[in-house]
Motif scaffolding. Structure first.
Motif, PDB file in Angstrom:
ATOM      1  N   PRO A  12       0.727  -1.328  -0.043  1.00  0.00           N
ATOM      2  CA  PRO A  12      -0.018   0.020  -0.148  1.00  0.00           C
ATOM      3  C   PRO A  12       1.014   1.281  -0.103  1.00  0.00           C
ATOM      4  O   PRO A  12       1.791   1.133   0.796  1.00  0.00           O
ATOM      5  CB  PRO A  12      -0.786  -0.150   1.266  1.00  0.00           C
ATOM      6  N   TYR A  14       0.555   5.449   0.004  1.00  0.00           N
ATOM      7  CA  TYR A  14      -0.005   6.898  -0.004  1.00  0.00           C
ATOM      8  C   TYR A  14       0.973   8.004   0.268  1.00  0.00           C
ATOM      9  O   TYR A  14       1.575   8.053   1.259  1.00  0.00           O
ATOM     10  CB  TYR A  14      -0.956   6.807   1.079  1.00  0.00           C
ATOM     11  N   ASP A  44      -2.422   2.426  -4.646  1.00  0.00           N
ATOM     12  CA  ASP A  44      -2.377   3.876  -4.519  1.00  0.00           C
ATOM     13  C   ASP A  44      -3.657   4.453  -4.111  1.00  0.00           C
ATOM     14  O   ASP A  44      -4.686   3.619  -4.665  1.00  0.00           O
ATOM     15  CB  ASP A  44      -1.857   4.477  -5.940  1.00  0.00           C
ATOM     16  N   ASP A  45      -3.623   5.524  -3.305  1.00  0.00           N
ATOM     17  CA  ASP A  45      -5.190   5.822  -2.824  1.00  0.00           C
ATOM     18  C   ASP A  45      -5.238   7.269  -3.270  1.00  0.00           C
ATOM     19  O   ASP A  45      -5.339   7.979  -2.339  1.00  0.00           O
ATOM     20  CB  ASP A  45      -5.153   5.563  -1.363  1.00  0.00           C
ATOM     21  N   ASN A  46      -5.065   7.464  -4.562  1.00  0.00           N
ATOM     22  CA  ASN A  46      -5.158   9.003  -4.984  1.00  0.00           C
ATOM     23  C   ASN A  46      -4.252   9.965  -4.320  1.00  0.00           C
ATOM     24  O   ASN A  46      -4.559  10.893  -3.765  1.00  0.00           O
ATOM     25  CB  ASN A  46      -6.598   9.720  -4.693  1.00  0.00           C
ATOM     26  N   ARG A  69      -5.444   1.334  -8.466  1.00  0.00           N
ATOM     27  CA  ARG A  69      -5.822   2.693  -8.174  1.00  0.00           C
ATOM     28  C   ARG A  69      -7.155   2.609  -7.548  1.00  0.00           C
ATOM     29  O   ARG A  69      -8.328   2.107  -7.975  1.00  0.00           O
ATOM     30  CB  ARG A  69      -5.885   3.529  -9.419  1.00  0.00           C
ATOM     31  N   ARG A  70      -7.355   3.147  -6.351  1.00  0.00           N
ATOM     32  CA  ARG A  70      -8.450   3.141  -5.560  1.00  0.00           C
ATOM     33  C   ARG A  70      -9.200   4.205  -5.642  1.00  0.00           C
ATOM     34  O   ARG A  70      -8.712   5.415  -5.814  1.00  0.00           O
ATOM     35  CB  ARG A  70      -8.172   2.615  -4.083  1.00  0.00           C
ATOM     36  N   PRO A  72     -11.974   6.989  -3.817  1.00  0.00           N
ATOM     37  CA  PRO A  72     -12.199   7.153  -2.175  1.00  0.00           C
ATOM     38  C   PRO A  72     -13.245   6.355  -1.639  1.00  0.00           C
ATOM     39  O   PRO A  72     -14.191   5.950  -2.620  1.00  0.00           O
ATOM     40  CB  PRO A  72     -12.456   8.604  -2.093  1.00  0.00           C
ATOM     41  N   ARG A  74     -10.287   6.735   1.191  1.00  0.00           N
ATOM     42  CA  ARG A  74      -8.994   5.819   1.274  1.00  0.00           C
ATOM     43  C   ARG A  74      -8.753   5.198   2.627  1.00  0.00           C
ATOM     44  O   ARG A  74      -9.710   5.477   3.416  1.00  0.00           O
ATOM     45  CB  ARG A  74      -7.855   6.968   0.790  1.00  0.00           C
ATOM     46  N   ARG A  78      -8.258  -0.505   3.586  1.00  0.00           N
ATOM     47  CA  ARG A  78      -8.931  -0.667   2.282  1.00  0.00           C
ATOM     48  C   ARG A  78      -8.040  -1.120   1.150  1.00  0.00           C
ATOM     49  O   ARG A  78      -8.334  -1.827   0.352  1.00  0.00           O
ATOM     50  CB  ARG A  78      -9.893   0.579   2.072  1.00  0.00           C
ATOM     51  N   ALA A  79      -6.862  -0.307   1.314  1.00  0.00           N
ATOM     52  CA  ALA A  79      -5.795  -0.422   0.467  1.00  0.00           C
ATOM     53  C   ALA A  79      -5.203  -1.936   0.495  1.00  0.00           C
ATOM     54  O   ALA A  79      -5.110  -2.574  -0.689  1.00  0.00           O
ATOM     55  CB  ALA A  79      -4.558   0.491   0.629  1.00  0.00           C
ATOM     56  N   SER A  82      -7.855  -4.278  -1.146  1.00  0.00           N
ATOM     57  CA  SER A  82      -7.827  -4.178  -2.586  1.00  0.00           C
ATOM     58  C   SER A  82      -6.639  -4.791  -3.125  1.00  0.00           C
ATOM     59  O   SER A  82      -6.531  -5.702  -4.180  1.00  0.00           O
ATOM     60  CB  SER A  82      -7.632  -2.408  -2.934  1.00  0.00           C
TER      61      SER A  82
END
Ligand SMILES: Nc1nc2c(ncn2[C@@H]2O[C@H](COP(=O)(O)OP(=O)(O)O)[C@@H](O)[C@H]2O)c(=O)[nH]1
Ligand SMILES: [Mg+2]
Length: 286
Positions: A12, A14, A44-46, A69-70, A72, A74, A78-79, A82
């Motif tokens: 993960p 960020y 990645d979470d934006n 790419r997740r 929101p 975030r 969650r990451a 995923s």
């Protein structure tokens, strides 16, 4: 048989533009050196910085890199979820993107899995481990939380809050679905594995505090989340472990059948057994 298992590493990330390239290169170097077939799942979470663009560049240069790419909202949990969902390897390791975990420990984990263990729990707090630049207050909270969990679950594993661990993929399938959205996924993974009595190896690991970027773990926001995950696992262990183990056994048996490549034969046997049961039922009725 050595190195026959594909290894998926879920990372993960960020706001890690300053760390992610070195993280990926460091990990890839040891995997190539050891000829371990791999897949790196970078989540990645934006990120607000250039992490997204750096991931694109890394993925373009290596077909073994998958970028997730997740959308929101975030969150670390969650990451990780995923990434686990996308991982296709037989062995899965969750690793941080901030250079805090040592790539050599990934090799240690993989070798332990090769020995036959279902999971490997690294610890920063046993003989042979190294833990550098851990913020003091966080360390204090970490030791208390781990001690409480050791007593509640009556276990010797003393670093259950660190998510840098290895699992055979069927363990993840067994404990799926995971629910935690934030850093409480660290204990959701370890406690759910622990209560199902998997064969766990413990190894000393090296950890060092990040030197670039800032931590996303804010202890004041996490207490209630850790507590809810902790209590859920504790109640499940003490009230409904038989239900969990019944499903776990099915999951383990399926994985053995899949590994032996005998799914067809087992399905055929199951069909014959069902036909026999039918004949038996009909005979009883007559
Ligand atoms: N994709 C994603 N990664 C995250 C998120 N929060 C943390 N991470 C990553 O998870 C790892 C551990 O986070 P970090 O902030 O260093 O936590 P700490 O080591 O506990 O202080 C790092 O690789 C972060 O980039 C998030 O919301 N989304
Ligand atoms: Mg960190």
């Amino acid at each position: 048989m050595k190195n026959s298992m594909k290894l998926s590493i879920v990372i993960p990330a960020y706001n890690e533009e300053g760390n992610i390239t070195s993280t990926v290169e460091g990990i890839r170097a040891v995997l190539v050196r050891e000829s371990i077939p791999y897949e790196l799942v970078l989540v990645d979470d934006n990120s607000a910085d250039a992490t997204g663009a750096v991931l694109e560049t890394l993925a373009a240069a290596d077909p073994g890199i998958v970028v997730v790419r997740r959308e929101p909202p975030r969150g670390f949990g969650r990451a990780v979820r995923s990434g686990l969902d996308r991982a296709t390897g037989e062995v899965i390791i969750i690793c941080m993107a901030d250079l805090s975990d040592d790539p050599e420990d990934i090799i240690k984990y993989y070798r332990k899995i090769e020995e036959g263990f279902d999971c490997v729990f690294g610890s920063r707090f046993i003989r042979g481990a190294r833990c550098v630049n851990y913020p003091r207050f966080k360390l204090f909270c970490n030791r208390i939380v781990n001690k409480v969990m050791q007593l509640m679950f009556w276990t010797r594993y003393n670093d259950l809050t660190n998510s840098f661990k290895a699992y055979r993929s069927y363990v993840i399938r067994d404990i799926w679905p995971l629910k935690a959205c934030h850093f409480n996924i660290t204990i959701e993974l370890s406690l759910n594995t622990l209560i199902r009595n998997y064969a766990i190896a413990e190894v000393p690991i090296s950890w060092q505090g990040r030197t670039w970027g800032s931590s996303n773990l804010h202890i004041s926001e996490m207490g209630r989340r850790y507590l809810s995950t902790l209590l859920r696992a504790w109640f499940e262990k003490n009230l409904i472990l038989d239900d969990l183990m019944a499903e776990s056994m099915v999951c383990r048996t399926r994985s053995v059948v899949r590994a032996a490549g005998i799914e067809g034969r087992v399905a055929d046997l199951e069909r014959r057994l069902a036909a026999l049961e039918e004949v038996k039922g009909a005979a009883k009725e007559a």
